[in-house]
Design a protein around this motif. Structure first.
Motif, short mmCIF file in Angstrom:
data_model
loop_
_atom_site.label_atom_id
_atom_site.label_comp_id
_atom_site.label_asym_id
_atom_site.label_seq_id
_atom_site.Cartn_x
_atom_site.Cartn_y
_atom_site.Cartn_z
N PHE A 171 -0.49 -6.72 9.44
CA PHE A 171 0.06 -5.69 8.56
C PHE A 171 -0.05 -6.10 7.09
N LEU A 172 0.11 -7.39 6.82
CA LEU A 172 -0.01 -7.86 5.44
C LEU A 172 -1.45 -7.71 4.94
N CYS A 173 -2.43 -7.99 5.79
CA CYS A 173 -3.83 -7.77 5.42
C CYS A 173 -4.07 -6.31 5.09
N LEU A 174 -3.57 -5.43 5.94
CA LEU A 174 -3.74 -3.99 5.72
C LEU A 174 -3.08 -3.56 4.42
N LYS A 175 -1.94 -4.13 4.13
CA LYS A 175 -1.23 -3.79 2.90
C LYS A 175 -2.11 -4.00 1.68
N HIS A 176 -2.86 -5.10 1.67
CA HIS A 176 -3.67 -5.44 0.50
C HIS A 176 -5.05 -4.79 0.49
N LEU A 177 -5.44 -4.19 1.61
CA LEU A 177 -6.75 -3.53 1.68
C LEU A 177 -6.65 -2.01 1.56
N LEU A 178 -5.44 -1.49 1.72
CA LEU A 178 -5.24 -0.04 1.65
C LEU A 178 -4.44 0.32 0.41
N PRO A 179 -4.63 1.54 -0.10
CA PRO A 179 -3.84 1.97 -1.26
C PRO A 179 -2.35 1.97 -0.95
N GLN A 180 -1.58 1.46 -1.88
CA GLN A 180 -0.14 1.50 -1.71
C GLN A 180 0.39 2.77 -2.37
N GLY A 181 1.26 3.45 -1.67
CA GLY A 181 1.79 4.71 -2.16
C GLY A 181 2.55 5.38 -1.04
N ALA A 182 2.63 6.70 -1.10
CA ALA A 182 3.43 7.45 -0.14
C ALA A 182 2.93 7.26 1.29
N HIS A 183 1.61 7.21 1.46
CA HIS A 183 1.05 7.07 2.82
C HIS A 183 1.46 5.73 3.43
N TRP A 184 1.37 4.67 2.64
CA TRP A 184 1.75 3.34 3.13
C TRP A 184 3.25 3.26 3.38
N GLU A 185 4.05 3.82 2.49
CA GLU A 185 5.50 3.81 2.66
C GLU A 185 5.90 4.57 3.93
N THR A 186 5.21 5.67 4.22
CA THR A 186 5.49 6.41 5.44
C THR A 186 5.18 5.57 6.67
N PHE A 187 4.06 4.85 6.62
CA PHE A 187 3.71 3.96 7.73
C PHE A 187 4.80 2.92 7.97
N VAL A 188 5.29 2.30 6.91
CA VAL A 188 6.33 1.28 7.04
C VAL A 188 7.60 1.88 7.63
N ASP A 189 7.96 3.10 7.20
CA ASP A 189 9.14 3.77 7.73
C ASP A 189 8.99 4.07 9.22
N VAL A 190 7.81 4.54 9.62
CA VAL A 190 7.57 4.86 11.04
C VAL A 190 7.59 3.57 11.86
N LEU A 191 7.06 2.49 11.31
CA LEU A 191 7.10 1.20 11.99
C LEU A 191 8.54 0.75 12.22
N LYS A 213 10.30 -5.80 5.80
CA LYS A 213 10.07 -4.52 5.13
C LYS A 213 9.84 -4.71 3.64
N SER A 214 10.62 -5.59 3.03
CA SER A 214 10.43 -5.83 1.60
C SER A 214 9.09 -6.48 1.32
N LEU A 215 8.58 -7.30 2.25
CA LEU A 215 7.26 -7.92 2.07
C LEU A 215 6.16 -6.87 2.14
N LEU A 216 6.32 -5.90 3.01
CA LEU A 216 5.30 -4.86 3.14
C LEU A 216 5.31 -3.87 1.98
N LEU A 217 6.44 -3.76 1.31
CA LEU A 217 6.56 -2.76 0.24
C LEU A 217 6.52 -3.37 -1.17
N ALA A 218 6.71 -4.68 -1.28
CA ALA A 218 6.86 -5.28 -2.61
C ALA A 218 5.54 -5.78 -3.17
N ALA A 219 5.44 -5.74 -4.49
CA ALA A 219 4.36 -6.36 -5.27
C ALA A 219 3.00 -5.76 -4.99
N ASP A 220 2.25 -5.51 -6.06
CA ASP A 220 0.89 -5.00 -5.90
C ASP A 220 -0.10 -6.15 -5.83
#
Length: 230
Positions: A171-191, A213-220
């Motif tokens: 999931f951390l790899c995906l975080k850095h390869l995909l755009p962070q925004g509403a779509h990613w935040e929705t994924f984290v919420d569903v997880l 959760k904070s690791l998946l949502l924090a820092a660009d």
């Protein structure tokens, strides 16, 4: 739980794979030409390049290739596919091996231009993601599994005792390869909702730290690039 987790993960892996496909094609064709993938001098290891060309030959010999492949092989000189067409029939594993064998300067230019990360990380992440993608495609187990192909992680994650053999590292790899925004935040919420729905599932066996959760949502990406010395 495993089935729902796979269905949550597959669209993200697909997005990374398609993105990599397009970007590799764009970079390589523009710089070297559409048939340059056949030139071993443009790659680091000739033996690995021979394996790649052998894999391409096997792909082109299939009887059930899509019409665009048959069109190129039947109607164009030497029957060679331009790289922008070839990438459409390469597997995620093929793409990751292709990138790993590119010249060092090309690997660095590609990873920093298209992803804003260092080549060692990109090579490690896409190889790991290709393995996880194959597990998902064959309905393999994700829960309480340790992966032998482990992704490199930034020092910040090691400081949080993240185990790079477990799925949370994916999931951390995906975080850095995909755009962070509403779509990613929705994924984290569903997880998070999925973990709540199955209380007998132990997140620790997936490699989730308490602060997951904070690791998946924090820092660009830029913050990690500046902070990581490697």
């Amino acid at each position: 739980f495993d089935s729902k987790l796979r269905h949550l993960l597959i669209p993200l892996l697909e997005r990374v794979e398609v993105n990599l496909r397009c970007r590799l094609s764009d970079y390589f064709c523009v710089k070297y030409g559409v048939l340059a993938y056949d030139d071993p001098d443009l790659f680091r290891d000739r033996a690995h390049h021979m394996e790649f060309t052998a894999s391409v030959a096997r792909i082109l010999s299939r009887q059930n290739n899509p019409p665009f492949v048959q069109n190129f092989t039947s109607n164009y000189e030497n029957g060679k596919l331009p790289f922008y067409a070839l990438v459409e029939v390469l597997s995620f594993s093929d793409l990751s091996k292709f990138y790993k064998n590119m010249l060092n300067d090309d690997r660095r230019d590609f990873s920093t231009t298209y992803y804003g990360i260092k080549p060692s990380f990109l090579a490690s992440w896409i190889w790991h993601l290709a393995i996880v993608r194959n597990v998902c495609a064959h309905y393999g187990r994700l829960y309480n599994v340790s992966y032998t192909i482990r992704p490199l992680l930034y020092k910040q994650y090691a400081d949080e005792h993240v185990d790079n053999s477990k799925l949370f590292a994916t999931f951390l790899c995906l975080k850095h390869l995909l755009p962070q925004g509403a779509h990613w935040e929705t994924f984290v919420d569903v997880l998070e909702e999925l973990l709540v729905k199955y209380p007998n599932i132990d997140p620790f066996l997936l490699g989730f730290p308490d602060c997951w959760k904070s690791l998946l949502l924090a820092a660009d990406k830029a913050d990690f690039m500046r902070a990581d010395p490697k």
